[in-house]
Design a protein around this motif. Structure first.
Motif, PDB file in Angstrom:
ATOM      1  N   PHE A 355      28.513  39.414  39.514  1.00  0.00           N
ATOM      2  CA  PHE A 355      29.117  38.994  40.663  1.00  0.00           C
ATOM      3  C   PHE A 355      29.383  37.528  39.997  1.00  0.00           C
ATOM      4  CE2 PHE A 355      29.753  36.502  45.229  1.00  0.00           C
ATOM      5  CZ  PHE A 355      30.587  37.571  45.806  1.00  0.00           C
ATOM      6  N   ASP A 356      28.602  36.939  39.506  1.00  0.00           N
ATOM      7  CA  ASP A 356      28.479  34.950  39.591  1.00  0.00           C
ATOM      8  C   ASP A 356      30.143  35.522  38.600  1.00  0.00           C
ATOM      9  OD1 ASP A 356      27.644  35.651  37.176  1.00  0.00           O
ATOM     10  OD2 ASP A 356      25.811  34.699  37.772  1.00  0.00           O
ATOM     11  N   ARG A 357      29.884  36.257  37.977  1.00  0.00           N
ATOM     12  CA  ARG A 357      31.628  35.659  36.816  1.00  0.00           C
ATOM     13  C   ARG A 357      32.524  36.886  37.888  1.00  0.00           C
ATOM     14  NH1 ARG A 357      31.143  32.626  33.780  1.00  0.00           N
ATOM     15  NH2 ARG A 357      30.027  31.710  35.715  1.00  0.00           N
ATOM     16  N   GLU A 358      32.388  37.935  38.421  1.00  0.00           N
ATOM     17  CA  GLU A 358      33.902  37.978  39.554  1.00  0.00           C
ATOM     18  C   GLU A 358      34.614  36.749  40.824  1.00  0.00           C
ATOM     19  OE1 GLU A 358      35.057  42.392  40.423  1.00  0.00           O
ATOM     20  OE2 GLU A 358      34.257  40.062  38.400  1.00  0.00           O
ATOM     21  N   ILE A 359      33.431  35.549  40.518  1.00  0.00           N
ATOM     22  CA  ILE A 359      33.682  34.895  41.950  1.00  0.00           C
ATOM     23  C   ILE A 359      34.562  33.352  41.047  1.00  0.00           C
ATOM     24  CG2 ILE A 359      33.054  36.016  43.707  1.00  0.00           C
ATOM     25  CD1 ILE A 359      30.838  32.999  42.419  1.00  0.00           C
ATOM     26  N   ALA A 360      34.281  33.290  39.801  1.00  0.00           N
ATOM     27  CA  ALA A 360      34.603  32.773  38.681  1.00  0.00           C
ATOM     28  C   ALA A 360      36.116  32.857  38.291  1.00  0.00           C
ATOM     29  CB  ALA A 360      33.686  32.972  37.692  1.00  0.00           C
ATOM     30  N   GLY A 361      36.530  31.825  38.094  1.00  0.00           N
ATOM     31  CA  GLY A 361      38.182  31.294  37.377  1.00  0.00           C
ATOM     32  C   GLY A 361      39.129  31.190  38.506  1.00  0.00           C
ATOM     33  N   ALA A 362      40.223  31.602  38.249  1.00  0.00           N
ATOM     34  CA  ALA A 362      41.539  31.064  38.667  1.00  0.00           C
ATOM     35  C   ALA A 362      41.843  31.344  39.864  1.00  0.00           C
ATOM     36  CB  ALA A 362      42.594  30.780  38.302  1.00  0.00           C
ATOM     37  N   LYS A 363      42.409  31.253  40.588  1.00  0.00           N
ATOM     38  CA  LYS A 363      42.488  31.993  42.497  1.00  0.00           C
ATOM     39  C   LYS A 363      43.222  33.458  41.057  1.00  0.00           C
ATOM     40  CE  LYS A 363      45.621  31.466  46.621  1.00  0.00           C
ATOM     41  NZ  LYS A 363      46.166  31.256  47.415  1.00  0.00           N
ATOM     42  N   ASP A 364      43.615  34.150  40.911  1.00  0.00           N
ATOM     43  CA  ASP A 364      44.374  35.561  40.585  1.00  0.00           C
ATOM     44  C   ASP A 364      43.642  36.116  39.437  1.00  0.00           C
ATOM     45  OD1 ASP A 364      44.949  33.729  38.646  1.00  0.00           O
ATOM     46  OD2 ASP A 364      47.123  34.882  37.999  1.00  0.00           O
ATOM     47  N   ALA A 365      42.272  35.387  38.808  1.00  0.00           N
ATOM     48  CA  ALA A 365      41.631  36.231  38.441  1.00  0.00           C
ATOM     49  C   ALA A 365      41.232  37.835  39.174  1.00  0.00           C
ATOM     50  CB  ALA A 365      40.334  35.396  37.685  1.00  0.00           C
ATOM     51  N   PRO A 366      41.137  39.083  37.835  1.00  0.00           N
ATOM     52  CA  PRO A 366      41.216  39.771  38.310  1.00  0.00           C
ATOM     53  C   PRO A 366      39.424  40.062  39.227  1.00  0.00           C
ATOM     54  CG  PRO A 366      41.236  40.121  35.672  1.00  0.00           C
ATOM     55  CD  PRO A 366      41.214  38.704  36.227  1.00  0.00           C
ATOM     56  N   GLY A 367      38.218  39.809  38.575  1.00  0.00           N
ATOM     57  CA  GLY A 367      37.201  39.729  39.720  1.00  0.00           C
ATOM     58  C   GLY A 367      37.428  38.699  40.818  1.00  0.00           C
ATOM     59  N   ARG A 368      38.476  37.790  40.877  1.00  0.00           N
ATOM     60  CA  ARG A 368      38.685  37.624  42.624  1.00  0.00           C
ATOM     61  C   ARG A 368      39.402  37.642  43.327  1.00  0.00           C
ATOM     62  NH1 ARG A 368      37.106  31.986  42.989  1.00  0.00           N
ATOM     63  NH2 ARG A 368      38.644  31.711  44.740  1.00  0.00           N
ATOM     64  N   LEU A 369      40.154  38.937  42.485  1.00  0.00           N
ATOM     65  CA  LEU A 369      41.805  39.607  43.399  1.00  0.00           C
ATOM     66  C   LEU A 369      40.115  40.432  44.119  1.00  0.00           C
ATOM     67  CD1 LEU A 369      44.064  39.362  41.274  1.00  0.00           C
ATOM     68  CD2 LEU A 369      43.936  38.222  43.358  1.00  0.00           C
TER      69      LEU A 369
END
Length: 402
Positions: A355-369
């Motif tokens: 999960f800590d990788r899902e929330i990382a990155g830019a706003k449109d990162a696949p995990g964050r989406l």
């Protein structure tokens, strides 16, 4: 994993009128091909309440049974620490969490789990300051385990829980999780605690670490047993009062679902972490089990709404649920709510580990989406639950503040 962020714990949040919440824009409603249609026959509130009590009892009974399996695995590991025994204990912890996560739908209305005397803060409080329990990187003598003046017992662990700060968690699922996995210092997987930490001569205070793990697990069993007893049939307990509660018990059921949907799961457990991108805001950060926490919480909501629960033995417990009560008044609303809740479960299931990788990155990162889609679906279903309550004549609801 050394910095602690002091956001409120789920068992300490304030309450406010659900109708006054600023809710996010709803996600698109998704129909579920696997979902049975709502019942068309008239269902009485009393029948829904009685079946709910049966369902709650079943989930707590399964949780307790799975936790006892965890206790057996931990006892075997403590008796003869090895990599294999540690792995079995970790597997048992994950397996037990699958059931406990579904019990979160029974909270937020002053029931046995989180009333003034309830054990919630001792069971599932987080985030946990690792250095309060044991040694961490850079602090080899930290924690209760390495303090010879601290007597390890169920009473002392209970008294130490949240003493001096909300992050000072000494008991519950996450204390056990930390002892089994250790700090999560990896970006690609969970913590990698060595079984050597529990072997005399290979790590300082290994004997106290073994004792702590055994005792904190026994305390977990005690607290789960308390909850199972509170919902046992044929006794002078909370269940007996709940079954006689009529409309008020229905209100509590909806409050529980709405609170978990918006304030707790969408807000505290997902949105806070998504905004901070901080591993410390992850629920089960040591084991990287947070993605399953989200699924089981969402599933717990669905269980109560439908009046259905798949038991540990694979059998299906089924009876009148909130959906049936709403369908008797507003069938279309019942179906829309059913579809939205199913969409939330599906969205949560799409969240990937860790999960800590899902929330990382830019706003449109696949995990964050993926995480954002789950949040939006949960917020949308909380609005529909407000409408569902109104449809059955319940206007005054309270929800934990997001």
């Amino acid at each position: 994993m050394n910095q602690i962020h002091k956001h409120p714990h789920p068992h300490k949040r304030s309450f406010l009128q659900l109708s006054a919440l600023a809710l996010l824009a709803p996600a698109a409603l998704l129909a579920s091909a696997q979902q049975a249609p709502a019942a068309t026959t008239t269902v009485e509130a009393e029948a829904v309440v009685r079946h709910h009590a049966v369902l709650v009892e079943a989930v707590y009974a399964d949780t307790l049974a799975a936790a006892k399996d965890l206790q057996s695995a931990i006892a075997a590991f403590v008796a003869a620490p090895s990599a294999e025994a540690l792995d079995k204990a970790r597997q048992a912890w994950r397996a037990a969490r699958e059931f406990y996560g579904q019990t979160e739908a029974f909270r937020f209305y002053g029931g046995p789990i989180d009333d003034a005397r309830g054990p919630e803060g001792r069971l599932n409080a987080w985030p946990l300051d690792e250095a309060y329990v044991d040694a961490v990187a850079g602090k080899p003598k930290a924690g209760l385990i390495n303090n010879p003046k601290f007597r390890i017992s169920k009473a002392s662990l209970s008294q130490a829980n949240e003493r001096g700060g909300e992050e000072n968690i000494s008991a519950g699922w996450h204390a056990i999780e930390f002892l089994l996995w250790g700090q999560d210092r990896s970006e690609t997987g969970p913590g990698e605690r060595s079984p050597d930490d529990f072997i005399d001569g290979r790590a300082p205070n290994a004997d106290r670490r073994r004792q702590y793990l055994a005792v904190v697990t026994e305390l977990l069993i005690d607290d789960l047993s308390f909850l199972a007893n509170a919902w046992a049939p044929g006794a002078r307990n909370y269940r007996a009062k709940f079954e006689q509660g009529g409309r008020e018990s229905v209100r509590k059921m909806i409050v529980g679902l709405g609170s978990l949907s918006r304030g707790e799961l969408a807000g505290e457990r997902l949105e806070v972490a998504l905004n901070s991108q901080d591993q410390e805001d992850e629920h089960s950060c040591f084991s990287d089990n947070t993605h399953r926490d989200a699924v089981t919480n969402a599933l717990g909501i669905q269980n109560v709404w439908l009046g259905q629960y798949t038991r540990r033995d694979g059998s299906l417990l089924q009876g009148p649920g909130l959906r049936d009560l709403v369908a008797a008044k507003k069938p279309d609303l019942a179906e829309r709510t059913t579809a939205q809740i199913a969409a939330s479960v599906a969205a949560a299931e799409a969240i990937q580990a860790p999960f800590d990788r899902e929330i990382a990155g830019a706003k449109d990162a696949p995990g964050r989406l993926r995480v954002r889609k789950t949040i939006d679906s949960l917020v949308a279903q909380s609005k529909l639950l407000v409408d569902a309550a109104a449809a059955v004549g319940i206007a005054k609801l309270t929800l934990v503040q997001p």
